[in-house]
Scaffold this active site. Sequence first.
Site, PDB file in Angstrom:
ATOM      1  N   TYR A 141       0.835  -1.202   0.000  1.00  0.00           N
ATOM      2  CA  TYR A 141       0.000   0.000   0.000  1.00  0.00           C
ATOM      3  C   TYR A 141       0.871   1.254   0.000  1.00  0.00           C
ATOM      4  O   TYR A 141       0.626   2.196  -0.774  1.00  0.00           O
ATOM      5  CB  TYR A 141      -0.918  -0.011   1.216  1.00  0.00           C
ATOM      6  CG  TYR A 141      -1.897   1.128   1.261  1.00  0.00           C
ATOM      7  CD1 TYR A 141      -2.948   1.202   0.353  1.00  0.00           C
ATOM      8  CD2 TYR A 141      -1.779   2.131   2.219  1.00  0.00           C
ATOM      9  CE1 TYR A 141      -3.857   2.250   0.393  1.00  0.00           C
ATOM     10  CE2 TYR A 141      -2.689   3.176   2.272  1.00  0.00           C
ATOM     11  CZ  TYR A 141      -3.726   3.236   1.354  1.00  0.00           C
ATOM     12  OH  TYR A 141      -4.614   4.273   1.401  1.00  0.00           O
ATOM     13  N   LYS A 145       1.080   4.283  -2.932  1.00  0.00           N
ATOM     14  CA  LYS A 145       0.771   5.683  -2.658  1.00  0.00           C
ATOM     15  C   LYS A 145       2.001   6.580  -2.823  1.00  0.00           C
ATOM     16  O   LYS A 145       1.875   7.740  -3.254  1.00  0.00           O
ATOM     17  CB  LYS A 145       0.182   5.829  -1.256  1.00  0.00           C
ATOM     18  CG  LYS A 145      -1.198   5.200  -1.107  1.00  0.00           C
ATOM     19  CD  LYS A 145      -2.205   5.805  -2.066  1.00  0.00           C
ATOM     20  CE  LYS A 145      -3.616   5.317  -1.819  1.00  0.00           C
ATOM     21  NZ  LYS A 145      -4.616   5.957  -2.712  1.00  0.00           N
TER      22      LYS A 145
END
Length: 263
Positions: free
Chosen positions: A172, A176
């Site tokens: 994740y 990002k």
Amino acid sequence: MTMTATVLTATTEAGNGVRPLAGKVALVTGGSRGIGRAIALRLAADGAAVALTFRSGQDLAEQVVKEIERAGGQAWAVRADSGDAAAVRASVAGAVDRFGRLDILVNNAGIGVLAPFEDIALDDVDRVLWTNVRAPFLAAQAAAAHLPEGGRIISIGSCMAERVAFPGGSLYATSKAALTGLTRTLARELGPRGITANLVHPGPIDTDMNPADGDSAAMQAGLTALGAYGRGTDVAATVAHLAGDGGRYITGASIAVDGGFAA
């Protein structure tokens, strides 16, 4: 010591009847729930016509549309899986067809897989990177063909791109963090056309997917400088600022709305 997760409140309505985005059209990906919903409602309150995408939960998307319309605004929801390149491009084209123009793109749709680094499957890698990196790239690419001078591209990142404070977030955080490079490049390439590109990094935000009374809420709140969760409206307020005239000289920036998570 026992910590209780609290939520900071904020005023989000456009004040004094001013509608700074009147005449503008915005596309918010993943706009049916959580942060995306708050952004769609705020941009509409500021006067923009809003197109929003959803992958599932058509009822939720229709509720957002109805809420905007009841307030006198214009809105349209379209099903689009951000993992599907054709659907991403079609959502941009659909917004332009529906409203005749596009001024603001908000890349909000995203997914997360939290697991030990060694246990993450290739399918998860592909799915997260397609949704969190490839889709914003393709949406920006498609939107750039329509954005006028003064256009805005705003992507929603994560505080975990700046600080990974607990294990399990490798995939994740990677996805990002990639948005930082995309945003800076878009700022350089589109700046000569008067188009800005910026990135907003939310921290722990009270949503149905990460509620302020959830099992890990006290831990997450404790990692912030303010010791509290924020609300979707906090993120939406920053997006609205960047989308409006106040954001005209801000580009290539990564702005934290994280209660000091990365401080």
